[in-house]
Scaffold this active site. Structure first.
Site, short mmCIF file in Angstrom:
data_model
loop_
_atom_site.label_atom_id
_atom_site.label_comp_id
_atom_site.label_asym_id
_atom_site.label_seq_id
_atom_site.Cartn_x
_atom_site.Cartn_y
_atom_site.Cartn_z
N ASP A 106 0.73 -1.16 -0.16
CA ASP A 106 -0.07 0.12 0.14
C ASP A 106 0.73 1.11 0.00
OD1 ASP A 106 -2.11 1.73 0.33
OD2 ASP A 106 -2.02 1.51 2.59
N ASP A 133 -1.93 5.77 -5.31
CA ASP A 133 -2.22 4.72 -4.17
C ASP A 133 -2.66 3.46 -4.58
OD1 ASP A 133 -2.77 3.69 -1.76
OD2 ASP A 133 -4.70 5.15 -1.23
#
Length: 431
Positions: free
Chosen positions: A92, A286
């Protein structure tokens, strides 16, 4: 909002991007049927005795369907401790800490996932949640409070391995997790790859450990995501893979100090024409987000501009949606921002991040499937190239002419890869 408190000391820290987005698009519908796996998690070590190594970690793409939206997420495997304990995590770029369930957590959210057994690891030890070494009895704990859920845990230092690349680092081992939303997650935890300023401390930041270590060929990582079973999605530590690129790569400096991989957007285009919607906006890249996200008023304008009908009856006439970054237009075709596999839905959602971190756009999975991205923590920059997908003709990477307020097609139609191959075949000349 999200609050992080550390006992006996407590304070508030701004919500990480992933924390907000997890709640926005996972809380309402992940208790649904998992439609299947497209890819298997594998790791591959590429060695070079004179210049270090590169480690590629294959990622699984999982789909979950709800009544109104097609959700997706990519997962990979890591190990923690000695002997190693395996966990499935989201790699992430929107957060910076490793969080996994601990064996002392007996809630449904923990018992439905793999849990870290600290006693089973010969190298694990308690640390304060700012990374300081202390006696185990004096070590503090941390609580992360989300809008609809909460995690409490301890901070541990142990060996963390991504494939064959291992380092000693800090992470959060949960002692308690609320069922909503965490029991619904199909992954064990999250491995944060944001910049060090977002982490609890440098001990908790994989980016800090990457910069400090000398085993990798380059202190950077790259992400290639695909929705096809014919090719493997992967995150690669230590190298940029030319075979994943269908255009030249260009680099853009990171802005802001929050720790996001955040760059500037000059404007937004529709079919190559600047719309004056978003002058000098910012966007975070992201990997933990399943959609495109942005300030609600701008997302409303974008939806109106593209004008997707509720039944997708105008799909074939929908425009290209582009973002001007670093003088290039990064275009998304209708197939990138509309999902009509079962229901007609647009992959856009509202996200109002308050100042100073926001307002902020988020490039999630639809963008990352279209563009190969590289993250350089030392130079604090992000690289973008059109992704080279098997069996697909890549679109050209367009430049933006501010005088015309529109896109300019490249003068050479040849792909970046064909240029590389031609150069490789050409004889060397003296300079």
């Amino acid at each position: 909002a999200i609050a992080l408190s550390i006992r006996p000391r407590s304070y508030l820290i701004a919500m990480t991007l992933t924390a907000q987005l997890v709640l926005l698009f996972l809380c309402a519908g992940l208790r649904t049927e998992v439609a299947g796996f497209l890819q298997r998690s594998t790791s591959k070590l590429e060695s070079n005795s004179t210049s270090g190594t590169a480690v590629s970690m294959g990622l699984e793409l999982r789909f979950a369907r709800s009544k109104v939206v097609h959700k997706m997420a990519y997962f990979g495997k890591i190990t923690v401790g000695d002997p190693p304990q395996e966990f499935t995590v989201v790699f992430d770029t929107g957060s910076a800490n490793l969080i996994i369930p601990g064996s002392g957590c007996n809630t449904e959210a923990c018992t439905s996932h793999r849990r870290f057994n600290m006693k089973a690891s010969s190298t694990a030890r308690r640390v304060n949640c700012d990374g300081q070494e202390v006696d185990a009895d004096l070590a503090d704990e941390i609580t992360i409070t989300f809008g609809t859920g909460q995690i409490s845990g301890i901070c541990v230092k142990d060996q963390i391995c991504v494939g064959s690349a291992c380092s000693q680092g800090g992470f959060i081992s949960s002692l308690d997790e609320t069922s909503q939303p965490f029991a619904a997650f199909t992954f064990d935890g999250v491995l944060g790859l944001a910049l060090p300023s977002m982490a609890q401390s440098s001990e908790f930041s994989m980016m800090s450990r990457m910069q400090a270590g000398s085993s990798l060929r380059q202190a950077l990582f790259s992400v290639f995501l695909s929705d096809s079973s014919e090719e493997t999605s992967e995150v690669t530590f230590g190298a940029v893979k030319q075979e994943h690129m269908a255009s030249e790569m260009f680099w853009v400096d990171v802005t802001g100090s929050a720790g996001y991989w955040e760059v500037r957007i000059s404007d937004i285009t529709v079919d190559g024409k600047a719309q004056s919607l978003c002058e000098d906006c910012r966007v975070a890249v992201d990997t933990g987000t399943s959609q495109l996200a942005g300030p609600s008023h701008l997302m409303s304008s974008l939806r109106n501009k593209v004008n997707v009908k509720t039944d997708c009856s105008n799909y074939d006439s929908l425009p290209q949606l582009g973002f001007i970054i670093g003088g290039r237009i990064l275009n998304l075709a209708p197939s990138d921002y509309v999902d009509k596999s079962k229901y007609c839905s647009i992959s856009m959602m509202d996200l109002d991040v308050p100042p100073p971190a926001g307002p902020l756009f988020v490039f999630g999975i639809p963008f990352l499937q279209k563009y190969y991205t590289v993250y350089d923590p030392i130079a604090s920059r992000v690289g973008f190239a059109v992704a080279n997908h098997k069996g697909r003709t890549p679109e050209a990477l367009l430049t933006f002419n501010p005088d015309l307020a529109s896109a300019v097609a490249p003068t050479k139609p040849a792909s970046f890869l064909s240029t590389l191959r031609a150069n490789a075949r050409a004889p060397l000349t003296a300079r």
